[in-house]
Scaffold this active site. Structure first.
Site, PDB file in Angstrom:
ATOM      1  N   ASN A 178       0.862  -1.187   0.000  1.00  0.00           N
ATOM      2  CA  ASN A 178       0.000   0.000   0.000  1.00  0.00           C
ATOM      3  C   ASN A 178       0.899   1.238   0.000  1.00  0.00           C
ATOM      4  OD1 ASN A 178      -1.908   1.971   0.392  1.00  0.00           O
ATOM      5  ND2 ASN A 178      -2.323   1.459   2.545  1.00  0.00           N
ATOM      6  N   TRP A 179       1.006   1.865  -1.166  1.00  0.00           N
ATOM      7  CA  TRP A 179       1.890   3.039  -1.269  1.00  0.00           C
ATOM      8  C   TRP A 179       1.269   4.278  -0.623  1.00  0.00           C
ATOM      9  CZ3 TRP A 179       4.333   3.255  -6.888  1.00  0.00           C
ATOM     10  CH2 TRP A 179       5.153   2.129  -7.052  1.00  0.00           C
ATOM     11  N   LYS A 180      -0.007   4.208  -0.265  1.00  0.00           N
ATOM     12  CA  LYS A 180      -0.744   5.375   0.237  1.00  0.00           C
ATOM     13  C   LYS A 180      -0.573   6.546  -0.751  1.00  0.00           C
ATOM     14  CE  LYS A 180       0.119   3.642   4.849  1.00  0.00           C
ATOM     15  NZ  LYS A 180      -0.204   3.803   6.249  1.00  0.00           N
TER      16      LYS A 180
ATOM     17  N   HIS B 293      -9.630   0.788   4.903  1.00  0.00           N
ATOM     18  CA  HIS B 293      -8.371   1.084   5.591  1.00  0.00           C
ATOM     19  C   HIS B 293      -8.676   2.080   6.720  1.00  0.00           C
ATOM     20  CE1 HIS B 293      -4.339   2.516   6.419  1.00  0.00           C
ATOM     21  NE2 HIS B 293      -3.883   1.450   5.770  1.00  0.00           N
TER      22      HIS B 293
ATOM     23  N   GLU C 141      -7.187   4.590   7.752  1.00  0.00           N
ATOM     24  CA  GLU C 141      -7.023   6.006   7.390  1.00  0.00           C
ATOM     25  C   GLU C 141      -8.282   6.531   6.718  1.00  0.00           C
ATOM     26  OE1 GLU C 141      -3.295   5.628   5.296  1.00  0.00           O
ATOM     27  OE2 GLU C 141      -2.317   5.137   7.190  1.00  0.00           O
TER      28      GLU C 141
ATOM     29  N   GLU D 201      -5.552  -5.112  10.712  1.00  0.00           N
ATOM     30  CA  GLU D 201      -4.571  -4.051  10.902  1.00  0.00           C
ATOM     31  C   GLU D 201      -4.893  -3.271  12.174  1.00  0.00           C
ATOM     32  OE1 GLU D 201      -2.573  -2.879   7.049  1.00  0.00           O
ATOM     33  OE2 GLU D 201      -4.421  -1.755   7.087  1.00  0.00           O
TER      34      GLU D 201
HETATM   35  C1  PEP Z   1      -0.890   0.178   5.971  1.00  0.00           C
HETATM   36  O1  PEP Z   1      -0.729   1.092   5.185  1.00  0.00           O
HETATM   37  O2  PEP Z   1      -1.949  -0.454   5.969  1.00  0.00           O
HETATM   38  C2  PEP Z   1       0.170  -0.165   6.901  1.00  0.00           C
HETATM   39  C3  PEP Z   1       0.057  -1.274   7.585  1.00  0.00           C
HETATM   40  O3  PEP Z   1       1.214   0.707   7.008  1.00  0.00           O
HETATM   41  P1  PEP Z   1       2.614   0.422   7.760  1.00  0.00           P
HETATM   42  O4  PEP Z   1       3.132  -0.893   7.213  1.00  0.00           O
HETATM   43  O5  PEP Z   1       3.470   1.569   7.397  1.00  0.00           O
HETATM   44  O6  PEP Z   1       2.327   0.313   9.210  1.00  0.00           O
END
Ligand code: PEP
Length: 238
Positions: free
Chosen positions: A8-10, A93, A95, A163
């Site tokens: 996941n590049w966000k 997600h 976010e 997550e």
């Molecule tokens: C994510 O973007 O879902 C994530 C788990 O980020 P990170 O690996 O940076 O914690």
């Protein structure tokens, strides 16, 4: 056993970044037997599709709208993503749930739209730190899962990513015991064998241990998916 690695590049990346990053990871993406899904921001879909040609990696997206088309300025629909060769879409997600106030109902509707377009929905769920500390993490995540899965869900068209919110981008990873307990509960709940991913500060240092846990079928990686050396190690960690 084959594992699933989702990057996941966000809201990160640029043409310049891809020009150095993709050649650095292409060799491992060509020979891995794991399933790799890379989710860049929408503007880089076309360049990434070209850059990934000849590798085994699949294109994924980070969001979509519930409707197939219409007057929704600034939005992108699931059929449009499928049209571009996208095979999977992240929904729910934390976010998006927190910053864009996306509810379980909206996540469910988006997942149904993704299924209707013939793609895989990567449905994210996870508890916040207060819930974890209160001892109700498992109950709350199970409820969130049940409220986020549409009736169209099958073991072929869905991935579930656990997550914990407090572990995303913080450098704090859930302990192996916490992951094991949660994944066991999720496995019992889903009844059909939907692949279960863990996400939350996965790195090249902890990926192997996490991927070897029972009922962990893969990982969703944010920050470390943008570092070529670390990402290559994660892809080959299982
Ligand atoms: C994510 O973007 O879902 C994530 C788990 O980020 P990170 O690996 O940076 O914690």
């Amino acid at each position: 056993m084959k594992k699933i690695i989702v990057a996941n590049w966000k809201m990160n990346g640029s043409i310049g970044f891809m020009n150095t990053f993709i050649p650095a990871i292409a060799p491992i993406l060509t020979k891995t037997s794991n399933q790799i899904i890379i989710c860049p921001p929408f503007p880089y879909f076309s360049s990434l599709t070209t850059a990934l040609k000849g590798t085994k990696a699949q294109l994924g997206a980070q969001n979509c709208h519930t409707d197939p088309q219409g007057a929704f300025t600034g939005e992108v629909s699931a059929p449009m993503l499928a049209d571009l060769g996208c095979q999977a879409v992240i929904v729910g997600h934390s976010e998006r749930r927190i910053l864009f106030e996306e509810s379980d109902d909206l996540v469910k509707a988006k997942a149904a739209a993704i299924h209707a377009a013939g793609m895989t929905a990567i449905i994210c769920i996870g508890e916040n730190l207060t819930t974890r500390k209160s001892g109700h993490a498992i109950d709350s995540v199970i409820l969130q899962l049940q409220a986020s899965l549409p009736p169209s869900t099958t073991s072929q068209n869905t991935l579930i990513a656990y997550e914990p919110i407090w572990a995303i981008g913080t450098g704090l990873t859930a302990s192996l015991q916490e992951i094991t307990e949660m994944h066991h509960a999720l496995h019992q709940t889903t009844k059909i064998p939907i692949p279960l991913l863990y996400g939350g500060s996965v790195t090249d240092q902890n990926a192997k241990d996490i991927l070897s846990l029972p009922h962990v079928d893969g990982v969703l990686v944010g920050g470390a998916s943008l570092k070529a050396e670390a990402f290559c190690k994660i892809v080959s960690a299982s």
